[in-house]
Design an enzyme around this catalytic site. Structure first.
Site, PDB file in Angstrom:
ATOM      1  N   TYR A   1     -13.651 -77.785  63.775  1.00  0.00           N
ATOM      2  CA  TYR A   1     -15.097 -78.070  63.889  1.00  0.00           C
ATOM      3  C   TYR A   1     -15.437 -79.064  65.004  1.00  0.00           C
ATOM      4  O   TYR A   1     -14.560 -79.660  65.583  1.00  0.00           O
ATOM      5  CB  TYR A   1     -15.743 -78.411  62.547  1.00  0.00           C
ATOM      6  CG  TYR A   1     -15.298 -79.559  61.696  1.00  0.00           C
ATOM      7  CD1 TYR A   1     -14.531 -80.610  62.147  1.00  0.00           C
ATOM      8  CD2 TYR A   1     -15.709 -79.596  60.343  1.00  0.00           C
ATOM      9  CE1 TYR A   1     -14.189 -81.663  61.302  1.00  0.00           C
ATOM     10  CE2 TYR A   1     -15.365 -80.631  59.498  1.00  0.00           C
ATOM     11  CZ  TYR A   1     -14.607 -81.669  59.983  1.00  0.00           C
ATOM     12  OH  TYR A   1     -14.279 -82.688  59.154  1.00  0.00           O
ATOM     13  N   GLU A   2     -16.694 -79.155  65.317  1.00  0.00           N
ATOM     14  CA  GLU A   2     -17.181 -79.949  66.459  1.00  0.00           C
ATOM     15  C   GLU A   2     -16.575 -79.486  67.778  1.00  0.00           C
ATOM     16  O   GLU A   2     -16.265 -80.293  68.655  1.00  0.00           O
ATOM     17  CB  GLU A   2     -16.908 -81.444  66.257  1.00  0.00           C
ATOM     18  CG  GLU A   2     -17.646 -82.054  65.108  1.00  0.00           C
ATOM     19  CD  GLU A   2     -19.138 -81.731  65.139  1.00  0.00           C
ATOM     20  OE1 GLU A   2     -19.688 -81.461  64.068  1.00  0.00           O
ATOM     21  OE2 GLU A   2     -19.749 -81.728  66.240  1.00  0.00           O
ATOM     22  N   GLY A   3     -16.428 -78.182  67.935  1.00  0.00           N
ATOM     23  CA  GLY A   3     -15.808 -77.616  69.149  1.00  0.00           C
ATOM     24  C   GLY A   3     -14.331 -77.470  68.920  1.00  0.00           C
ATOM     25  O   GLY A   3     -13.630 -78.467  68.780  1.00  0.00           O
TER      26      GLY A   3
END
Lengths: 589, 589
Positions: free
Chosen positions: A441-443
């Site tokens: 997550y978050e890229g």
């Protein structure tokens, strides 16, 4: 049971990441070492005594959805209340709205501790802090006045609504829409997925930050705007009004971080009898939502990196404790009676030292990134630009390397526990489960690596990264001339790793200058690990120079793990062609 | 959904691991390629159509214990029945007792497929097969006559009872006791833990093989005997009689393979009104139980290695399918409309190719080990000894490298799925959970590495391993002179890796000759990976020479992943001193 690694955290902040010289020079005004130490000790106490004991019930019970309401595990709501009462949510928030305005380094150090104690707890406030930053930078004074103080204190929590089923890494495909009402408000419609703490019982109100398209917006990411959508409308006196038309329609059944509700959010479906269309307010300018969101995202990337560090720290503590307790077999170095504690076996020591070294490296990189953020804020002119470049360079390392380390170390932690590691009651397996989300997550870490190569290597006209490498080289030189016993071949190993790094860096920079973006992307992931290992070796050495008791681990890393950089360099400089050739066969006809 | 990789399996068996030349030479008598192909195709059909569809319910439902009885997940009992009715349990069993007596290679290939479809299913029969082998080699004719045919057919299942709470890797500490009754039977008392399929509803009877000590037995492993303890006593006519005093008192709550009941077994507690003391029969000689058990364990180690291969295969298939379906972003190589399937992104290709290459390597090593077992059985004189040494050398590689690969590939598989990978419904996370046990059970991978260095490198007076390396070198030479397009730098990379291997091997052999056992153990884990990667590179090249469509993956591996051997060699030859120095700090005061 986790005990906050306050000493190691303080050491890394002060002696490795640069806080002590900055404090001594008065860089952060009145802030002194005493206050830093007091905050770390107090955060450590809270994480150890209050958060960690609720980990297991959180993992086992999870968050539960019923009639669009989410109940967090028993005791978690009260824990959150004690946590905000302790002022922890406000640590780095803007002073104008009740925050303590402390450096990011301290916020990040505390964040490590909350996440070590319970990652599913630590992730919630992370999003609130991101929302605070986005509002503080981009929102109108009216929105700030209404929402910021309560988000800073933690009385309300914030969320980040980007992902839709068809739009994950690529936000071009985003479909949620916002219709202007004409009175300054908008009606928001659409479905968002994977919304962390999108619904819960911690707070009376939840402030959603939502990406959506205006009717006349251009296609792609240049047509995305950011909106504030509160769960309950807020009166001018701050009182809660009508329920807004945003509801949680489902919770994901996840591998780990069970206590963190991962919500599907429905905007504007008229669910629950609400008038259709969730009422929202524009943050920043129309169609510039992505830029506003990036404020949150950079912040969140470092925060997710801390989850990697955090879970690695907990896994390492747990494994070392178990290896000292569990007895099996004979060991040459053990003179006691009966079977030896397995910590005496060299192969077990290899696992434990690898865990320790990787954890400390990930921490050093992440805190150095936080330090750069802080320095950029207080510095002026060219220095500010340099620190900003440094923070930007280190953010993908802090996110991707640390979270890869989290998985790697948690997996080694299971291994050290032997058969007990596979049994859920032991707790090692839960860390292995929790750790696995952070590289995603978050890229995703692949996207971080591409960001590093495509956007960060060009910083400062392509010279910033070489300035960074020169700083790391200076550490190798300092080791060489230190005459500190016990460094062994550390200086040579560091020099070699940094040479590998320089060569790989120039190679990628040339590829991009020549427009070979695919070949550069093919080398991105090994490059990210290469720069992280090389930098990490230098950070460990810096620690060893400052405290000689840290030299043996530094040497272990240099002589056992740092040699990987050569293979990584070869992957970067010589791997793309064969990758492209073999990759074709993966594509379905 | 998993589809058995019949073609790749057949190719690896025949063209890489040596089955085709052996068949052509009549090494296995009448066995011909047609029969081999037919068996693999049929096993593939059963695994794909019958086993795989029951995976999810097995994972979600798990095995359930109530009143000392274990219920397997819905449909699993019927699946097992269809599976034994298909003759799959009897594949490699002795013909004298109804088995088909087929080579181990075929049994292992089928085992890969059962485990790919559902690891929790594949593990049960593995233990039965081990019990068959131990009984066939060591039991009295009377025991064989009573038990073997039903274990070969699968009408009854077998178990392996070694571990006790204080005795895991170190069986010296084993406490279970056996008291001779005087009538040729023994009464067994004690607690065993982590007993796979110790209790279940698949079969009417369960035949436990149990390690225990006689009253006058010497201390340590030289005082351990092996006993056969049936769940129900068996009459001379094969009918089931009284319930024996062995009961399941608990099931472990595990990270993965939920459908496989992991039992705590209580022997001789008079539970359920049974007369105290489980009635057992000695297998082999008194105090020689460990040698008998090792027959099972070697077998089981290769079988567990297959679980690593199996889960890696399933994870790879799943990830490639998802990457072809999921669309995000733009890719240079994609000319279609809209977003590109993510399989077009170089970074995703890197993950997928790494998964493919590691899976194929682990498979090639494991099948080569099985081939050596088969050749040792049919060969005579010196050739037999050489093949036996080869099987012994490759067993720790097959077990440890393959299961490490299982974890590594399953983790990459989660990553390729992005956010969906963390959601249990997707299935990628379940593989990541299942995979994690295989590096632990049947001797942890650390113990495999020590076994490799301490017991396998000395084989053939220390020369066997060098003969093996010479064979691998010949493959590198063949690549060099092949003029096959597309091998790129494969030959050079292989030569380098094999030189690294030779140097590390001689270094460890000298350390042991000089009595530096701790330093040798310190290098064991990196050495095991080093020899596995170097051998794997050669196996991929051999496959590429036989089928040119396999050259690109071979080259990808050689130019991207094989370079790790140099760092591994440096760890082996230069890492022990710093490990010992740093390891001291891990030990609690």
């Amino acid at each position: 049971m986790y005990r906050a690694a306050v000493e190691d955290i303080a050491f890394t902040l002060k002696r490795v990441a640069g806080l002590k010289p900055a404090l001594d020079a008065g860089t952060f005004g009145d802030l002194g070492e005493d206050l830093v130490d007091a905050i770390l000790a107090e955060a450590g106490r809270f994480a150890t005594d209050e958060v960690a004991p609720l980990y297991k019930i959180g993992d086992e019970h999870g968050a539960v959805l019923k009639d669009a309401a989410v109940t967090t595990p028993p005791g978690w709501k009260e824990l959150y209340r004690r946590w905000i009462d302790g002022g922890w949510n406000a640590l780095s928030g803007p002073e104008e709205f009740g925050g303590q305005g402390l450096p990011t380094m301290l916020a990040v150090a505390a964040l490590e501790m909350w996440n070590s104690a319970a990652m599913a707890f630590g992730i919630g406030p992370t999003l609130t802090m991101g929302a605070v930053e986005a509002l503080d930078k981009h929102a109108s004074e009216a929105l700030k006045a209404k929402y910021l103080a309560k988000l800073v204190s933690g009385e309300w929590m914030g969320t980040m609504n980007l992902t839709e089923p068809q739009a994950g890494s690529d936000l071009n495909a985003l479909r949620a829409r916002a219709e202007p009402v004409g009175d300054g408000t908008y009606r928001i419609f659409g479905q968002k997925i994977f919304i962390t703490y999108g619904e819960h019982d911690f707070t009376d109100n939840i402030i959603h930050l939502v990406l959506a398209r205006l009717p006349d917006a251009p296609a792609g990411t240049r047509g995305i705007s950011l909106f504030l959508v509160p769960k309950f409308l807020v009166g001018d006196d701050g009182s809660l009004g009508a329920r807004n038309d945003v509801f949680c329609s489902g919770l994901e059944h996840k591998l780990g971080i069970h206590a963190s509700p991962t919500c599907t959010m429905i905007y504007g479906d008229g669910f629950g009898g609400a008038a259709p269309g969730a009422i929202g307010w524009l943050i920043g300018e129309e169609n510039k939502g992505l830029a506003c969101m990036f404020t949150m995202m950079n912040n969140a990337r470092l925060a997710v990196g801390m989850q990697g560090v955090a879970v690695a720290e907990t896994a390492t503590q747990k494994a070392i404790a178990y290896a000292n307790e569990r007895r099996q077999g004979k060991a040459a170095g053990y003179g006691g009676a009966g079977m030896a504690p397995i910590v005496h076996h060299p192969d077990v020591q290899r696992n434990l030292l690898t865990m320790q070294a990787l954890t400390q490296i990930a921490r050093a990189i992440s805190y150095s990134c936080a330090h750069a953020i802080d320095r950029a804020r207080v510095a002026g002119g060219e220095a500010a630009a340099n620190w900003r470049d440094r923070a930007n360079l280190l953010t993908p390392l802090a996110k991707a390397f640390s979270t890869d380390v989290g998985v790697e170390v948690a997996s080694l932690g299971v291994q050290v526990h032997g058969g007990m590691g596979f049994i859920e009651e032991t707790g090692a397996a839960a860390l292995y489960r929790d750790a696995r989300i952070a590289p995603i997550y978050e890229g995703t870490n692949g996207i971080q690596a591409i960001d590093l190569v495509a956007r960060k290597l060009p910083l400062g006209g392509g010279e910033h990264v070489h300035r960074y490498i020169a700083e790391l080289k200076a550490v190798a030189d300092a080791v060489r001339i230190s005459n500190v016993e016990g460094f062994g071949r550390t200086a040579d190993a560091l020099d070699q790793a940094l040479d590998d790094l320089t060569e790989a860096t120039r190679f990628l920079q040339k590829l991009m200058a020549d427009g070979h973006l695919d070949a550069a992307q093919a080398g991105a992931t090994p490059y990210l690990r290469l720069i992280s290992l090389a930098a990490g070796g230098a950070y460990l050495a810096q620690g060893g120079l400052a405290d000689h008791s840290r030299v043996p681990l530094c040497r272990f890393f240099a002589e056992n793990l740092l040699g990987e950089t050569r293979a990584l360099k070869e992957r970067v400089t010589g791997g793309a062609e064969s990758l492209a050739a073999a990759g074709k066969a993966l594509i379905s006809a």
